[in-house]
Enzyme design. Structure first.
Site: not given
Length: 303
Positions: A111, A134, A172
């Site tokens: 990411s 995250y 989402k």
């Protein structure tokens, strides 16, 4: 080819699984459906294993030809650090060890969150400054992958996704792309709401380019971790201009205060030099054309 796609009921995983199947591959989707959605796989004809990456008996996948690891908690607002690390890091470590032990090519989702607030264009060596758990979990996964790359000939490729948008992201909710969220507001004839003054820049990459990058990774020239984006930084104001054009609306943005000052990436832009060198990746979709294609696929505009 027989492929395992973890997180295959999620946004990117489902697009990848369905594309692989359409190309003739036998596909196994592994997903615990904690955040994925079965509707993403409507029309999928292969197998689905509904178990967690932390607990599933991996021996049942010993005959696959490739593993595409997309499974993770991707909600960046999750504050349960233990849960995030157990799923994203320990789940990753478990599947990577399995792949390396059996010599199975391993392509995984990293990411741009690993860059934190470093201004773009971001190059791979600039990572390591995450601003949330995250991004930190993905950074640790990258470090684990690098260790394995040094001691194995098995194929390992990390794909550092930037802001991905496209079909199958609706489930989402608040974590869906700004393109999807703004398009829904504008379709309802509401003024699109963005943070003041809309000049924040993000690298918006179409999911079809991300799927293409995963397929290219199987033919990588060497192991590595590479950026996967559009290579362009698009302002939120431009997103609204493009959506107005595509949707046939004339809605002015409503600017609101940004509550995430200090934790918000104001400028992301993928430097794609390394991706071009290692997996021969170049984006195929220009932003406006990608938005047009997306809005047609979700039925917001006619074909």
């Amino acid at each position: 080819m027989k492929a395992l796609v973890t997180g295959g009921a999620g946004f990117i995983g489902a697009n990848l699984a369905i594309t692989l199947e359409r190309k003739g591959a036998k596909v196994i989707v592994l997903d615990d459906f904690s955040s994925g959605d079965y509707r993403n796989l409507v029309g999928f004809k292969s197998d689905v294993v509904a178990e967690s990456i932390k607990e599933v008996d991996l021996k049942r996948f010993k005959d696959v030809d490739a593993i595409f690891h997309q499974a993770a908690i991707t909600d960046t607002t999750v504050r349960d650090q233990k849960l995030m690390m157990q799923v994203n890091v320990e789940g990753f470590r478990r599947i990577l060890e399995f792949a390396v032990r059996l010599g199975i090519p391993f392509i995984y989702a990293s990411s741009a969150g690993t860059y934190g607030n470093i201004s773009g264009p971001q190059k791979e060596e600039m990572a390591g400054h995450p601003v949330n758990i995250y991004g930190f979990s993905k950074w640790i996964c990258d470090n684990i992958a690098k260790e394995y790359m040094q001691k194995t000939d098995s194929l390992i490729i990390g794909l550092r996704y930037f802001n991905v948008f496209g079909p199958r992201e609706a489930h989402k909710g608040k974590m869906a792309s700004m393109i999807w969220q703004l398009a829904n507001q504008m379709k309802a004839r509401q003024r699109p709401r963005i943070f003041k003054w809309g000049e924040q820049k993000r690298d918006q990459v179409y999911v079809k380019d991300v799927v293409h990058a995963n397929l290219l990774a199987l033919k990588a020239k060497r192991n590595g971790i590479v950026n996967i984006g559009s290579g362009q930084a698009t302002t939120f104001n431009k997103i609204i201009r493009v959506l107005n054009k595509v949707l046939g609306t004339k809605l002015e943005p409503e600017y609101i205060d940004n509550p995430y000052v200090g934790f918000y990436q104001d400028h992301t832009q993928a430097d794609l030099t390394l991706a071009q060198q290692i997996i021969n990746y170049s984006p195929q979709w220009e932003f406006e054309e990608a938005v047009k294609d997306y809005m047609k696929e979700v039925g917001f505009v006619e074909n």
